[in-house]
Motif scaffolding. Structure first.
Motif, PDB file in Angstrom:
ATOM      1  N   GLU A 122     -14.633   0.171   7.843  1.00  0.00           N
ATOM      2  CA  GLU A 122     -13.311   0.455   8.655  1.00  0.00           C
ATOM      3  C   GLU A 122     -13.152   1.945   8.106  1.00  0.00           C
ATOM      4  O   GLU A 122     -12.962   3.105   9.022  1.00  0.00           O
ATOM      5  CB  GLU A 122     -12.130  -0.258   8.585  1.00  0.00           C
ATOM      6  CG  GLU A 122     -11.098   0.129   9.465  1.00  0.00           C
ATOM      7  CD  GLU A 122      -9.733  -0.898   9.372  1.00  0.00           C
ATOM      8  OE1 GLU A 122      -8.747  -0.428   9.889  1.00  0.00           O
ATOM      9  OE2 GLU A 122      -9.893  -1.941   8.672  1.00  0.00           O
TER      10      GLU A 122
ATOM     11  N   LEU B 117       1.932  -5.344   2.667  1.00  0.00           N
ATOM     12  CA  LEU B 117       0.498  -5.993   3.237  1.00  0.00           C
ATOM     13  C   LEU B 117       0.632  -7.719   3.555  1.00  0.00           C
ATOM     14  O   LEU B 117      -0.358  -8.041   4.009  1.00  0.00           O
ATOM     15  CB  LEU B 117      -0.701  -5.578   2.479  1.00  0.00           C
ATOM     16  CG  LEU B 117      -0.773  -4.084   2.449  1.00  0.00           C
ATOM     17  CD1 LEU B 117      -2.046  -3.626   1.494  1.00  0.00           C
ATOM     18  CD2 LEU B 117      -1.113  -3.299   3.822  1.00  0.00           C
TER      19      LEU B 117
ATOM     20  N   TYR C  13      -7.884  -0.972  -0.778  1.00  0.00           N
ATOM     21  CA  TYR C  13      -8.585  -0.386   0.641  1.00  0.00           C
ATOM     22  C   TYR C  13      -7.865  -0.209   1.697  1.00  0.00           C
ATOM     23  O   TYR C  13      -8.043   0.823   2.427  1.00  0.00           O
ATOM     24  CB  TYR C  13      -9.748  -1.518   0.946  1.00  0.00           C
ATOM     25  CG  TYR C  13     -10.899  -1.351   0.399  1.00  0.00           C
ATOM     26  CD1 TYR C  13     -11.966  -0.445   0.986  1.00  0.00           C
ATOM     27  CD2 TYR C  13     -11.630  -2.063  -0.706  1.00  0.00           C
ATOM     28  CE1 TYR C  13     -13.200  -0.134   0.579  1.00  0.00           C
ATOM     29  CE2 TYR C  13     -12.891  -1.788  -1.161  1.00  0.00           C
ATOM     30  CZ  TYR C  13     -13.694  -0.879  -0.650  1.00  0.00           C
ATOM     31  OH  TYR C  13     -15.140  -0.532  -0.892  1.00  0.00           O
ATOM     32  N   ASN C  14      -6.659  -1.105   1.873  1.00  0.00           N
ATOM     33  CA  ASN C  14      -5.761  -0.851   2.821  1.00  0.00           C
ATOM     34  C   ASN C  14      -4.937   0.266   2.603  1.00  0.00           C
ATOM     35  O   ASN C  14      -4.730   0.901   3.737  1.00  0.00           O
ATOM     36  CB  ASN C  14      -4.924  -1.906   2.967  1.00  0.00           C
ATOM     37  CG  ASN C  14      -5.562  -3.101   4.145  1.00  0.00           C
ATOM     38  OD1 ASN C  14      -5.633  -3.028   5.132  1.00  0.00           O
ATOM     39  ND2 ASN C  14      -6.259  -4.115   3.111  1.00  0.00           N
TER      40      ASN C  14
ATOM     41  N   LYS D 133      -2.673 -10.499  -0.362  1.00  0.00           N
ATOM     42  CA  LYS D 133      -3.777  -9.692  -0.535  1.00  0.00           C
ATOM     43  C   LYS D 133      -4.222  -9.669  -1.955  1.00  0.00           C
ATOM     44  O   LYS D 133      -3.445  -9.646  -2.978  1.00  0.00           O
ATOM     45  CB  LYS D 133      -3.859  -8.301  -0.092  1.00  0.00           C
ATOM     46  CG  LYS D 133      -3.290  -7.960   1.342  1.00  0.00           C
ATOM     47  CD  LYS D 133      -4.551  -8.127   2.126  1.00  0.00           C
ATOM     48  CE  LYS D 133      -3.914  -7.908   3.809  1.00  0.00           C
ATOM     49  NZ  LYS D 133      -4.627  -8.631   4.797  1.00  0.00           N
TER      50      LYS D 133
ATOM     51  N   LEU E   6     -13.935  -3.751   5.109  1.00  0.00           N
ATOM     52  CA  LEU E   6     -13.056  -2.531   4.920  1.00  0.00           C
ATOM     53  C   LEU E   6     -13.520  -1.275   4.578  1.00  0.00           C
ATOM     54  O   LEU E   6     -12.926  -0.366   5.213  1.00  0.00           O
ATOM     55  CB  LEU E   6     -11.976  -3.002   3.679  1.00  0.00           C
ATOM     56  CG  LEU E   6     -11.204  -4.405   4.013  1.00  0.00           C
ATOM     57  CD1 LEU E   6     -10.370  -4.732   2.517  1.00  0.00           C
ATOM     58  CD2 LEU E   6     -10.006  -3.882   4.898  1.00  0.00           C
TER      59      LEU E   6
ATOM     60  N   GLU F  44      -8.207  -5.476  -2.070  1.00  0.00           N
ATOM     61  CA  GLU F  44      -7.832  -5.410  -0.469  1.00  0.00           C
ATOM     62  C   GLU F  44      -6.682  -4.473  -0.598  1.00  0.00           C
ATOM     63  O   GLU F  44      -6.819  -3.710   0.812  1.00  0.00           O
ATOM     64  CB  GLU F  44      -7.433  -6.901  -0.033  1.00  0.00           C
ATOM     65  CG  GLU F  44      -8.575  -7.750   0.122  1.00  0.00           C
ATOM     66  CD  GLU F  44      -8.333  -9.256   0.193  1.00  0.00           C
ATOM     67  OE1 GLU F  44      -8.922 -10.049   0.910  1.00  0.00           O
ATOM     68  OE2 GLU F  44      -7.133  -9.635  -0.108  1.00  0.00           O
TER      69      GLU F  44
ATOM     70  N   ALA G 108       0.764  -1.003  -0.032  1.00  0.00           N
ATOM     71  CA  ALA G 108      -0.030  -0.044   0.036  1.00  0.00           C
ATOM     72  C   ALA G 108       0.674   1.206  -0.006  1.00  0.00           C
ATOM     73  O   ALA G 108       1.799   1.261   0.794  1.00  0.00           O
ATOM     74  CB  ALA G 108      -1.003   0.052   1.290  1.00  0.00           C
TER      75      ALA G 108
END
Length: 130
Positions: free
Chosen positions: A95, A37, A47-48, A40, A92, A44, A18
């Motif tokens: 969050e 990360l 999003y992270n 993933k 996600l 994903e 990321a």
């Protein structure tokens, strides 16, 4: 405040990273990160990266944040233009929304060429983890 995010995955799923950065309104970089990360999917990872950006903006007291990303899926889902069908992506997104609560956030899709630094950071994260 202005933010850029990008996620990278080599394989889908695969090794992922990321990248995100925050800038002031004059284009000065306030913060940036390249975070490995693990394994993933590319969505994903995207999003992270967005969550890392939102957390950094919150930590710096942002009241307004313009977010740019080259993932149409993540930009459109976080801005609530598109439904989120996959449960793990929905978590996600929840969050991200929780982290950005109280910040006026707008999301805009940009082509990869306009997201160059975030893209570099996401790939650096994978390269430096090896």
């Amino acid at each position: 405040m202005i933010g850029y995010f990008d996620g990278a995955s080599r394989g889908n799923p695969g090794e992922a990273g990321a990248g995100a950065l925050l800038m002031d309104d004059n284009g000065n970089t306030l913060w940036e990160t390249a975070r490995y990360l693990g394994r993933k999917t590319n969505n994903e990872a995207e999003y992270n990266a967005a969550i890392l950006l939102l957390k950094a903006a919150r930590e710096r007291g942002a009241k307004e944040l313009k977010v740019y990303g080259d993932s149409k899926l993540v930009v459109c889902q976080l801005s609530k233009q598109w439904k989120i069908n996959l449960p793990h992506l929905r978590e996600l997104a929840k969050e991200a929304w929780a982290v950005s609560d109280g910040i006026k956030v707008s999301y805009e899709w940009v082509p990869r060429a306009k997201n160059k630094r975030a893209d570099e950071l996401s790939n650096e994260a994978i390269d430096n983890a090896k």
